[in-house]
Design a protein around this motif. Structure first.
Motif, short mmCIF file in Angstrom:
data_model
loop_
_atom_site.label_atom_id
_atom_site.label_comp_id
_atom_site.label_asym_id
_atom_site.label_seq_id
_atom_site.Cartn_x
_atom_site.Cartn_y
_atom_site.Cartn_z
N GLU A 282 7.21 8.05 -0.69
CA GLU A 282 7.54 9.22 0.13
C GLU A 282 6.99 9.08 1.56
OE1 GLU A 282 6.00 12.57 -1.95
OE2 GLU A 282 7.16 12.15 -3.77
N ALA A 283 5.81 8.49 1.69
CA ALA A 283 5.19 8.36 3.02
C ALA A 283 4.51 7.00 3.12
CB ALA A 283 4.18 9.49 3.25
N PRO A 284 5.29 5.94 3.33
CA PRO A 284 4.72 4.58 3.33
C PRO A 284 3.72 4.33 4.44
CG PRO A 284 7.02 4.55 4.03
CD PRO A 284 6.75 5.92 3.53
N GLU A 285 3.76 5.13 5.50
CA GLU A 285 2.85 4.90 6.62
C GLU A 285 1.53 5.66 6.49
OE1 GLU A 285 3.56 2.69 9.01
OE2 GLU A 285 5.34 2.28 7.81
N ALA A 286 1.39 6.50 5.46
CA ALA A 286 0.19 7.34 5.34
C ALA A 286 -1.02 6.49 4.96
CB ALA A 286 0.42 8.43 4.31
N PRO A 287 -2.02 6.37 5.83
CA PRO A 287 -3.18 5.53 5.50
C PRO A 287 -3.99 6.07 4.32
CG PRO A 287 -3.57 6.76 7.54
CD PRO A 287 -2.13 6.97 7.18
N GLU A 288 -4.02 7.41 4.15
CA GLU A 288 -4.78 7.97 3.05
C GLU A 288 -4.23 7.50 1.70
OE1 GLU A 288 -4.45 11.02 6.41
OE2 GLU A 288 -3.09 9.71 5.27
N THR A 289 -2.90 7.47 1.61
CA THR A 289 -2.29 7.05 0.36
C THR A 289 -2.49 5.56 0.12
OG1 THR A 289 -0.65 8.80 0.61
CG2 THR A 289 -0.16 7.06 -0.96
N ARG A 290 -2.41 4.77 1.18
CA ARG A 290 -2.65 3.33 1.05
C ARG A 290 -4.08 3.06 0.58
NH1 ARG A 290 1.62 -0.33 1.03
NH2 ARG A 290 3.25 0.43 2.44
N ALA A 291 -5.04 3.79 1.15
CA ALA A 291 -6.43 3.61 0.74
C ALA A 291 -6.62 4.02 -0.72
CB ALA A 291 -7.35 4.43 1.65
N TYR A 333 -5.82 -1.74 1.03
CA TYR A 333 -6.91 -1.37 1.93
C TYR A 333 -6.66 -1.89 3.35
CZ TYR A 333 -10.20 0.36 -1.66
OH TYR A 333 -10.84 1.09 -2.63
N ARG A 334 -6.15 -3.10 3.44
CA ARG A 334 -5.88 -3.68 4.77
C ARG A 334 -4.82 -2.87 5.51
NH1 ARG A 334 -2.71 -7.37 7.44
NH2 ARG A 334 -1.23 -7.41 5.72
N GLY A 347 -11.27 -0.49 5.69
CA GLY A 347 -11.44 -1.84 6.22
C GLY A 347 -12.58 -2.58 5.55
N LEU A 348 -13.67 -1.87 5.28
CA LEU A 348 -14.82 -2.49 4.64
C LEU A 348 -14.48 -2.94 3.22
CD1 LEU A 348 -17.83 -3.17 4.94
CD2 LEU A 348 -18.34 -0.87 4.10
N ASN A 349 -13.74 -2.11 2.50
CA ASN A 349 -13.32 -2.52 1.16
C ASN A 349 -12.42 -3.75 1.21
OD1 ASN A 349 -14.14 -0.84 -1.26
ND2 ASN A 349 -13.61 0.80 0.17
N ALA A 350 -11.49 -3.76 2.17
CA ALA A 350 -10.60 -4.92 2.30
C ALA A 350 -11.40 -6.19 2.58
CB ALA A 350 -9.58 -4.68 3.40
N LEU A 351 -12.34 -6.12 3.52
CA LEU A 351 -13.12 -7.30 3.87
C LEU A 351 -14.02 -7.73 2.71
CD1 LEU A 351 -13.96 -9.36 6.00
CD2 LEU A 351 -15.68 -7.71 6.82
N THR A 352 -14.66 -6.78 2.05
CA THR A 352 -15.53 -7.11 0.92
C THR A 352 -14.75 -7.83 -0.17
OG1 THR A 352 -16.93 -5.19 1.36
CG2 THR A 352 -17.09 -6.16 -0.83
N ALA A 363 -9.00 -17.63 -3.87
CA ALA A 363 -8.17 -17.46 -2.67
C ALA A 363 -7.35 -18.73 -2.46
CB ALA A 363 -9.06 -17.20 -1.46
N LYS A 364 -6.05 -18.59 -2.55
CA LYS A 364 -5.18 -19.76 -2.46
C LYS A 364 -4.63 -19.98 -1.06
CE LYS A 364 -3.73 -19.40 -7.29
NZ LYS A 364 -2.59 -19.26 -8.22
N ALA A 365 -4.82 -19.02 -0.19
CA ALA A 365 -4.29 -19.16 1.17
C ALA A 365 -5.27 -18.55 2.14
CB ALA A 365 -2.93 -18.47 1.28
N ALA A 366 -5.12 -18.92 3.39
CA ALA A 366 -6.00 -18.37 4.42
C ALA A 366 -5.74 -16.87 4.55
CB ALA A 366 -5.75 -19.08 5.74
N ASP A 367 -6.80 -16.12 4.77
CA ASP A 367 -6.65 -14.69 4.99
C ASP A 367 -7.07 -14.37 6.42
OD1 ASP A 367 -9.51 -14.48 5.06
OD2 ASP A 367 -9.53 -14.41 2.86
N ASP A 368 -6.91 -13.12 6.79
CA ASP A 368 -7.26 -12.73 8.16
C ASP A 368 -8.60 -12.01 8.18
OD1 ASP A 368 -6.46 -10.46 6.86
OD2 ASP A 368 -5.14 -9.73 8.45
N SER A 369 -9.55 -12.51 7.39
CA SER A 369 -10.85 -11.86 7.30
C SER A 369 -11.58 -11.86 8.64
CB SER A 369 -11.71 -12.52 6.22
OG SER A 369 -11.88 -13.89 6.49
N ARG A 370 -11.40 -12.92 9.45
CA ARG A 370 -12.08 -12.97 10.74
C ARG A 370 -11.59 -11.84 11.65
NH1 ARG A 370 -14.51 -16.92 13.81
NH2 ARG A 370 -15.29 -17.62 11.80
N ARG A 371 -10.28 -11.69 11.74
CA ARG A 371 -9.73 -10.63 12.59
C ARG A 371 -10.11 -9.25 12.04
NH1 ARG A 371 -3.32 -10.17 13.57
NH2 ARG A 371 -3.44 -9.95 11.31
#
Length: 660
Positions: A282-291, A333-334, A347-352, A363-371
């Protein structure tokens, strides 16, 4: 109770035919009975101002009322103005009523029901007039039609506002953003709840929710109670609160999110994920729902490897295998953090989780953890600058430091965090549980151990909240007053009643670590308290009235009142906490004719259930007679039997009387 606002003329006014119409009689004899029969509390402005005038109370009613009834018998500009305001603010729930001797609505006008079927005739009613008031021959039928119409609104599929009908993308405003500066009959209760929220207990808020003067306030209180119950980890009862909100407003987004979170915490992961998928669609852009989606996938991942008594090596191996929910959680989370960089927890959950995935070797591929790390550093830094003493912000800073900082900086960050915890045991315990997950996976062991040590030290200096093993809720007859015509609990019943209460507690395994809840009146309450005290059960008294008045009405009024008072005082002196007094905790009675004792029983029931539904046992000393209103012994008996079945009924009719 739902709230109806009536917009209508005042006093006696001439109709189209010149005959006077007494609108006070219309209100008293037609409106009020019909709306009360529909379960609505009725409000009306106290005076009529000049055309186009609207005070703050009227505007607030037009915004927050569940139903607005507008009497258009006369061509009154104030009524049309009120209708315009309501139609602009709310999409639905307006009923137009018109007396048969009033100004007729011309066919083809904007109010002609044939003009638009979505604004159908069921929302415009006629009532009949006779001799300047309601026609007694048709009054019952007129009332019934109005009651039936407003009762049907919760199930209506179409709005009644022509503005919202013509502009389908127009959204109703959040009523909190339109509160007037001065408190009134609607905003006063909400302000009182808001003032109490920091110290209020879930049981308190549940009673206030039932007493809310309109649905909007009821929803606000239910959400607050649900959040408080989730914080106490009583997710089963919290889920019930969010379900109650959705019964009133099925599309309420926040309640749907909270409900999904409850389902996940209760282990109903499939249901939780389905609920969140609908929200994301219903709301794919809502950050609350993504989190939220990320938190559910994270909880699912943890549940697959964090097994009781499992060795650390086994848990780590299992965690590495379960890569699918881990990767899903990272992505959700990202996405939440990308859409709203102020959500540093996402963001902290995604990075952790990214670093844990790398640590586990899956991890089979490079991630964007640095960014992500760079963005998170900025986000946490900004939050710390704005709210340096916020525990959540400080723990975010500490957790970020734990991911890649050196040992000295980790210690410093966690000491800063615990320094602003403010004795919040639940917050500290939540931090510890997160750290233990990292410890179990062997992630940065030295730094994680140092962080746990600092949190443990803070917990050791913080008094943990009392969490009962069992909760015993009691309701029973008072000792008979000297002038009672029909004996119900005479002095001769006291010994067998005391023995029966003691035997019931023994059968339930009552002992230290348990909690007893009751009012403290003479008779059953005091016998129950004495029996619990003998078994080292913690006692908690909840009084319906200020203590001096309660003692006079419910203790000293009994036969041998002085002895009952002495027994009450003996119990009172051993309490861990002083009795809680209903008007102090929840404010005055919502209605002048409300029963404080029934209100207190509802308070007791809500408080008991807020400790966890599965913990509560209800004991009643009762003769089985009906006639109790909501909150009486019969109501409490039925409610507990429905919820848990853990009811122990001591039937006073079966007890053997002994000589007094």
């Amino acid at each position: 109770m739902r709230h109806a606002f009536v917009a209508m003329p005042f006093g006696s006014r001439p109709g189209q035919d010149g005959l006077a119409i007494d609108f006070e009689r219309i209100f008293d004899e037609y409106m009020i009975p019909a709306l009360h029969a529909a379960g609505l509390k009725v409000f009306r402005t106290s005076a009529e101002g000049p055309p186009g005038d609207a005070d703050a109370d009227m505007l607030q009613h037009l915004l927050m009322a569940d139903v607005v009834v507008a009497d258009i018998t006369l061509d009154d500009p104030n009524i049309w103005y009120a209708l315009g305001v309501r139609h602009a603010l709310r999409a639905s729930a307006v009923v137009l009523v018109q007396g048969t001797h009033g100004t007729a609505i011309e066919p083809g006008s904007d109010l002609d029901p044939d003009l638009d079927p979505d604004l159908g005739d069921h929302q415009r009613l006629r009532y009949h007039l006779k001799a300047g008031g309601p026609d007694p021959d048709t009054l019952i039928d007129d009332r019934q039609r109005l009651s039936n119409t407003v009762c049907g609104f919760p199930d209506a599929q179409h709005g009644t506002s022509p503005i919202h009908h013509a502009l389908p993308h127009l959204r109703e405003p959040d009523w909190r953003t339109l509160l007037p500066v001065q408190r009134n009959v609607l905003t006063g209760p909400y302000a009182a709840w808001a003032d109490r929220l920091d110290s209020a207990r879930p049981g308190d808020i549940l009673v206030l929710a039932d007493e809310a003067p309109c649905t909007a306030l009821h929803i606000a209180a239910r959400l607050a109670a649900g959040d408080a119950l989730m914080r106490l980890r009583h997710c089963d009862f919290a889920l019930e609160q969010f379900d109650r909100v959705l019964e009133l407003e099925p599309g309420h987004t926040l309640a749907r999110r909270r409900r999904a979170s409850c389902l996940a915490r209760l282990g109903r992961v499939i249901e939780a994920r389905e609920a969140v998928c609908r929200l994301v669609t219903e709301a794919p852009e809502a950050p609350e729902t993504r989190a939220l989606a990320g938190s559910i996938d994270k909880a699912d991942w943890i549940s697959r490897w964090a097994l009781v008594d499992a060795a650390p090596g086994a848990m780590r191996a299992r965690a590495a295998i379960e890569n699918a929910p881990l990767s899903a959680a990272i992505e959700h989370y990202r996405q939440a953090f990308m859409r709203d960089p102020s959500r540093c927890r996402a963001g902290l959950n995604a990075l952790t989780l990214m670093l844990l995935r790398r640590h586990l070797g899956c991890a089979k591929a490079a991630d964007d953890s640095r960014r992500l790390s760079d963005g998170l550093q900025w986000s946490i830094g900004a939050a710390r600058a704005l709210t340096p003493d916020d525990y959540r912000v400080r723990t975010s800073d500490a957790e970020y430091c734990l991911l890649q900082g050196d040992l000295a900086h980790v210690r410093e960050a966690y000491r800063h965090a615990t320094g602003v915890a403010g004795g919040d045991w639940h917050a500290l315990d939540s931090s510890r549980r997160s750290l233990c997950l990292l410890r179990d996976l062997g992630f940065r062991p030295a730094e994680t151990a140092a962080a746990i040590e600092i949190i443990d030290d803070a917990l050791a200096r913080t008094e943990p909240p009392f969490v009962p093993r069992q909760v015993f809720l009691f309701s029973g007859h008072m000792a008979d007053a000297p002038d009672r015509a029909t004996p119900r609990f005479p002095a001769g019943l006291e010994p067998p009643a005391a023995a029966a209460i003691g035997a019931t507690l023994d059968a339930l395994g009552a002992g230290p670590g348990d909690l007893a809840l009751t009012q403290g009146a003479s008779g059953g309450d005091i016998l129950f308290l004495e029996a619990c005290k003998a078994r080292q059960v913690r006692l908690h008294l909840m009084l319906p009235l200020p203590e001096p008045e309660f003692l006079e009405r419910s203790v000293a009024s009994a036969r041998h009142g002085a002895q009952w008072r002495a027994r009450y005082d003996s119990i009172r002196h051993t309490l861990d906490d002083p009795p809680r007094v209903l008007p102090d905790a929840l404010g005055p009675l919502p209605e002048a004719d409300a029963n404080p004792f029934e209100r207190c029983n509802r308070w007791l029931l809500a408080t008991a259930l807020s400790w966890g539904i599965d913990k509560v046992s209800f004991i009643c000393l009762w003769n089985g007679e009906g006639g109790d209103g909501p909150g009486g012994t019969a109501h409490m008996h039925a409610e507990m039997k429905r919820r848990t079945g853990k009811v122990s009924w001591i039937d006073t009719r079966t007890l053997s009387h002994q000589p007094a």
